[in-house]
Design a protein around this motif. Structure first.
Motif, mmCIF file in Angstrom:
data_model
loop_
_atom_site.group_PDB
_atom_site.id
_atom_site.type_symbol
_atom_site.label_atom_id
_atom_site.label_comp_id
_atom_site.label_asym_id
_atom_site.label_seq_id
_atom_site.Cartn_x
_atom_site.Cartn_y
_atom_site.Cartn_z
ATOM 1 N N GLY A 369 0.781 -1.122 0.182
ATOM 2 C CA GLY A 369 0.075 -0.072 0.062
ATOM 3 C C GLY A 369 0.838 1.162 0.032
ATOM 4 O O GLY A 369 0.420 2.560 -0.088
ATOM 5 N N GLU A 370 2.025 1.310 0.425
ATOM 6 C CA GLU A 370 3.169 2.262 0.117
ATOM 7 C C GLU A 370 3.361 2.555 -0.936
ATOM 8 O O GLU A 370 4.314 3.436 -1.422
ATOM 9 C CB GLU A 370 4.337 2.160 0.963
ATOM 10 C CG GLU A 370 3.980 1.819 2.642
ATOM 11 C CD GLU A 370 5.359 1.801 3.372
ATOM 12 O OE1 GLU A 370 6.242 2.480 3.340
ATOM 13 O OE2 GLU A 370 5.515 0.635 4.120
ATOM 14 N N TYR A 371 3.126 1.827 -1.990
ATOM 15 C CA TYR A 371 3.674 1.773 -3.341
ATOM 16 C C TYR A 371 3.324 3.120 -4.149
ATOM 17 O O TYR A 371 4.368 3.887 -4.575
ATOM 18 C CB TYR A 371 3.028 0.769 -4.639
ATOM 19 C CG TYR A 371 4.030 0.540 -5.495
ATOM 20 C CD1 TYR A 371 4.534 -0.564 -5.816
ATOM 21 C CD2 TYR A 371 3.855 1.452 -6.725
ATOM 22 C CE1 TYR A 371 5.322 -0.788 -7.055
ATOM 23 C CE2 TYR A 371 4.761 1.447 -7.914
ATOM 24 C CZ TYR A 371 5.486 -0.023 -7.981
ATOM 25 O OH TYR A 371 6.088 -0.408 -8.953
ATOM 26 N N ASN A 372 1.980 3.593 -4.061
ATOM 27 C CA ASN A 372 1.517 5.102 -4.673
ATOM 28 C C ASN A 372 1.090 6.099 -3.814
ATOM 29 O O ASN A 372 1.415 7.142 -3.672
ATOM 30 C CB ASN A 372 0.786 4.734 -5.898
ATOM 31 C CG ASN A 372 1.327 4.267 -7.034
ATOM 32 O OD1 ASN A 372 2.215 4.831 -7.455
ATOM 33 N ND2 ASN A 372 0.913 3.132 -7.453
ATOM 34 N N GLY A 373 0.131 5.639 -2.702
ATOM 35 C CA GLY A 373 -0.825 6.694 -1.984
ATOM 36 C C GLY A 373 0.095 7.617 -1.084
ATOM 37 O O GLY A 373 -0.240 8.768 -1.381
ATOM 38 N N LYS A 374 1.193 7.239 -0.824
ATOM 39 C CA LYS A 374 1.921 8.004 0.125
ATOM 40 C C LYS A 374 2.578 9.331 -0.546
ATOM 41 O O LYS A 374 3.441 10.168 0.106
ATOM 42 C CB LYS A 374 2.807 7.260 1.258
ATOM 43 C CG LYS A 374 4.044 6.705 0.590
ATOM 44 C CD LYS A 374 4.940 6.110 1.777
ATOM 45 C CE LYS A 374 6.144 5.639 1.223
ATOM 46 N NZ LYS A 374 6.855 4.918 2.263
ATOM 47 N N PHE A 375 2.744 9.074 -1.667
ATOM 48 C CA PHE A 375 3.142 10.179 -2.540
ATOM 49 C C PHE A 375 2.159 11.151 -3.206
ATOM 50 O O PHE A 375 2.817 12.090 -3.915
ATOM 51 C CB PHE A 375 4.102 9.494 -3.731
ATOM 52 C CG PHE A 375 5.240 8.774 -3.203
ATOM 53 C CD1 PHE A 375 6.473 9.150 -2.561
ATOM 54 C CD2 PHE A 375 5.065 7.322 -3.390
ATOM 55 C CE1 PHE A 375 7.417 8.272 -2.132
ATOM 56 C CE2 PHE A 375 6.119 6.478 -2.821
ATOM 57 C CZ PHE A 375 7.232 6.972 -2.069
ATOM 58 N N MET A 376 1.230 11.315 -2.881
ATOM 59 C CA MET A 376 -0.014 12.134 -3.381
ATOM 60 C C MET A 376 0.043 13.426 -2.757
ATOM 61 O O MET A 376 -1.027 13.938 -2.418
ATOM 62 C CB MET A 376 -1.275 11.338 -3.436
ATOM 63 C CG MET A 376 -1.363 9.991 -4.194
ATOM 64 S SD MET A 376 -2.981 9.236 -4.131
ATOM 65 C CE MET A 376 -2.674 7.995 -5.558
ATOM 66 N N VAL A 377 1.074 14.162 -2.917
ATOM 67 C CA VAL A 377 1.043 15.352 -2.411
ATOM 68 C C VAL A 377 2.274 16.084 -3.038
ATOM 69 O O VAL A 377 3.372 15.592 -3.427
ATOM 70 C CB VAL A 377 1.111 15.461 -1.070
ATOM 71 C CG1 VAL A 377 2.481 15.431 -0.420
ATOM 72 C CG2 VAL A 377 0.864 16.953 -0.565
ATOM 73 N N ASN A 378 2.222 17.423 -3.619
ATOM 74 C CA ASN A 378 3.293 18.296 -4.072
ATOM 75 C C ASN A 378 3.865 17.861 -5.475
ATOM 76 O O ASN A 378 4.962 18.254 -5.791
ATOM 77 C CB ASN A 378 4.434 18.442 -2.955
ATOM 78 C CG ASN A 378 4.034 18.793 -1.902
ATOM 79 O OD1 ASN A 378 3.228 19.683 -1.922
ATOM 80 N ND2 ASN A 378 4.422 18.777 -0.656
ATOM 81 N N GLN A 379 3.321 16.735 -6.166
ATOM 82 C CA GLN A 379 3.833 16.436 -7.676
ATOM 83 C C GLN A 379 2.780 16.691 -8.415
ATOM 84 O O GLN A 379 1.842 16.759 -8.289
ATOM 85 C CB GLN A 379 4.273 14.825 -7.389
ATOM 86 C CG GLN A 379 5.166 14.657 -6.222
ATOM 87 C CD GLN A 379 5.883 13.182 -6.363
ATOM 88 O OE1 GLN A 379 7.000 13.140 -7.299
ATOM 89 N NE2 GLN A 379 5.970 12.403 -5.524
ATOM 90 N N MET A 380 3.224 16.638 -9.570
ATOM 91 C CA MET A 380 2.215 16.877 -10.906
ATOM 92 C C MET A 380 2.168 15.538 -11.754
ATOM 93 O O MET A 380 3.250 14.675 -11.967
ATOM 94 C CB MET A 380 2.882 17.931 -11.617
ATOM 95 C CG MET A 380 2.720 19.513 -10.876
ATOM 96 S SD MET A 380 1.441 20.036 -10.134
ATOM 97 C CE MET A 380 0.539 20.624 -11.527
ATOM 98 N N VAL A 381 1.129 15.332 -12.232
ATOM 99 C CA VAL A 381 0.903 14.119 -13.258
ATOM 100 C C VAL A 381 1.253 14.335 -14.790
ATOM 101 O O VAL A 381 1.119 15.669 -15.246
ATOM 102 C CB VAL A 381 -0.560 13.966 -13.019
ATOM 103 C CG1 VAL A 381 -0.851 12.839 -14.369
ATOM 104 C CG2 VAL A 381 -1.021 13.503 -11.818
ATOM 105 N N LEU A 382 2.041 13.452 -14.919
ATOM 106 C CA LEU A 382 2.398 13.560 -16.598
ATOM 107 C C LEU A 382 1.983 12.266 -17.020
ATOM 108 O O LEU A 382 1.664 10.965 -16.329
ATOM 109 C CB LEU A 382 4.065 13.366 -16.635
ATOM 110 C CG LEU A 382 4.896 14.325 -16.006
ATOM 111 C CD1 LEU A 382 5.393 13.883 -14.592
ATOM 112 C CD2 LEU A 382 6.133 14.385 -16.977
ATOM 113 N N GLN A 383 1.388 12.325 -18.090
ATOM 114 C CA GLN A 383 0.702 11.117 -19.086
ATOM 115 C C GLN A 383 1.129 10.848 -20.234
ATOM 116 O O GLN A 383 2.287 11.429 -20.858
ATOM 117 C CB GLN A 383 -0.696 11.547 -19.331
ATOM 118 C CG GLN A 383 -1.432 11.307 -17.757
ATOM 119 C CD GLN A 383 -2.930 11.703 -17.987
ATOM 120 O OE1 GLN A 383 -3.043 13.121 -18.225
ATOM 121 N NE2 GLN A 383 -4.023 11.086 -17.711
#
Ligand SMILES: [Fe+2]
Length: 420
Positions: A369-383
């Motif tokens: 569960g640490e894979y993605n969720g804990k990084f969901m702040v202060n960054q921008m999405v690239l697609q």
């Protein structure tokens, strides 16, 4: 550029669903083949690099090649073999400390900025570690009983996609290493970026109204791609083409890097602090611009998509052009409708969307569960994806994410136009 070994060929699409049902010998064999393909791709990408190349860490964000090779191996050992393979003994008790990246629940770990100090194990020993774990994973796949196989395959699949992510990082990180060398070494002198279409100039109109974004197809996705949900889009047009080097040179010639009104405050601070006056890896020689690529130092190609720009630069360029960056929802809707060229395989494209959880998102239970969720702040999405993204790894719902100043990734942009 080494050829990719497509995980997709083995485990994408409907085959995934089939794998969840009784795991027949044939199905398990396909998983073994997928595992071998992905593991071999990593070694293929590392093959042009000598032991000295593999140990250098040129900045805290960029990890040494050897570390990538060992960390992806530790991932399988820690999350698959230790809990699932009866009697498995870890290859080396110290490796968990050295090669754990950020999994707090998996125990203490070496400081990220110090990864370049790990001269031992050497590159060859990491190769032995990889072989040891490879053999054990194959043994696990072929011997897991019915009670275990579903969980084994679930974690195996995450591990394969995780390793593919590191395959791209392996290349972005070694390019950053080579950029510190005044002789501008080439990773592979035969390397060529994939051709882009860049044929459809102009903007495509997106249908206003409700649209569904997020992962809802069969097959694999990271947890941050869901839940699929509806978004409302107002009137917007999105550029069919990526922003090119020629356009970027116009921005530079027009004083783009010297005009504070074009920049976000944090971006302007970066321009001042870092002395930015061109995209990452650009060098001026005898009045002409060159850029350091995986193929070495080459003249900047006017029609190629601009690469190695930060979010701040992408945002400033859009403001200079009198346009915007698309939101991640706008990008995804446009890509699903096939309204844009070169959505995949050229450069990751910055969006104006902060990396945040989708409505209803919950990280998986347990350490992964640490894979993605804990990084969901202060960054921008690239697609999208880049020319360094392994084949089969890209998806229309994929959400890559980096901090706004980052520009060592293969990152570019396309514009959007929102009526004022
Ligand atoms: Fe990782």
């Amino acid at each position: 550029m080494p050829p990719s070994s497509p995980i997709a060929r083995h485990i994408e699409g409907g085959k995934i669903a089939a794998l969840r049902a009784p795991a027949t010998t044939d199905v398990l064999e396909r998983w073994v083949q997928a595992f071998r393909s992905v593991r071999a791709e990593t070694e293929q990408r590392a093959a042009p690099l000598g032991p000295e190349d593999q140990v250098v860490q040129s900045m805290p964000d960029a990890s040494p090649t050897k570390w990538h090779r060992a960390h992806t191996t530790w991932f399988f050992e820690q999350f698959l073999l230790v809990p699932q393979l009866p009697g498995y003994r870890v290859f080396d008790e110290a490796f968990g400390y050295l090669f754990n990246s950020y999994y707090v629940a998996a125990g203490p770990r070496h400081a990220r900025p110090q990864r370049g100090m790990i001269t031992r194990p050497n590159a060859a020993e990491v190769g032995v570690y990889r072989a040891h774990v490879d053999a054990a994973v194959e043994r696990l796949i072929s011997t897991a009983d019915d009670a275990r196989i579903e969980e084994v395959l679930r974690v195996l699949e995450i591990g394969l996609h995780h390793e593919q992510q590191h395959q791209e990082l392996l290349l972005t990180d070694i390019l950053h290493v080579f950029a510190q060398n005044p002789t501008a070494p080439a990773y592979d002198t035969d390397w060529r970026p994939s051709a882009t279409r860049q044929s459809s100039r102009g903007f495509a109109e997106l249908p206003a109204g409700l649209h569904t974004i997020g992962f809802s197809e069969k097959g694999y996705s990271f947890d941050n791609e869901g839940p699929a949900h509806q978004v409302f889009l107002g009137p917007v047009r999105i550029a069919r083409s990526l922003v090119t080097n020629a356009q970027w040179l116009d921005f530079m010639a027009d004083g783009g890097y010297a005009t504070p009104s074009l920049w976000l405050s944090d971006g302007w601070a970066m321009v001042a602090a870092e002395g930015w006056c061109a995209p990452g890896y650009w060098r001026k020689r005898d009045g002409a611009w060159y850029s350091l690529s995986l193929g070495g130092l080459r003249p900047v190609e006017l029609d190629a998509p601009v690469t190695h720009v930060s979010y701040y630069e992408a945002d400033a360029f859009a403001r200079w052009a009198g346009k915007d960056l698309p939101s991640e929802a706008e990008w995804e809707v446009a890509a699903r409708a096939r309204l844009i060229d070169d959505a995949f395989g050229a450069v990751w494209q910055w969006t104006r969307s902060p990396y945040a959880p989708y409505p209803g998102y919950r990280p998986a239970a347990g350490v992964l569960g640490e894979y993605n969720g804990k990084f969901m702040v202060n960054q921008m999405v690239l697609q999208g994806s880049s020319h360094a993204t392994p084949e089969g790894h890209a998806r229309v719902s994929y959400r890559n994410f980096f901090y706004p100043p980052a520009r060592w990734q293969f990152s570019g942009l396309r514009l959007a136009d929102h009526p004022g």
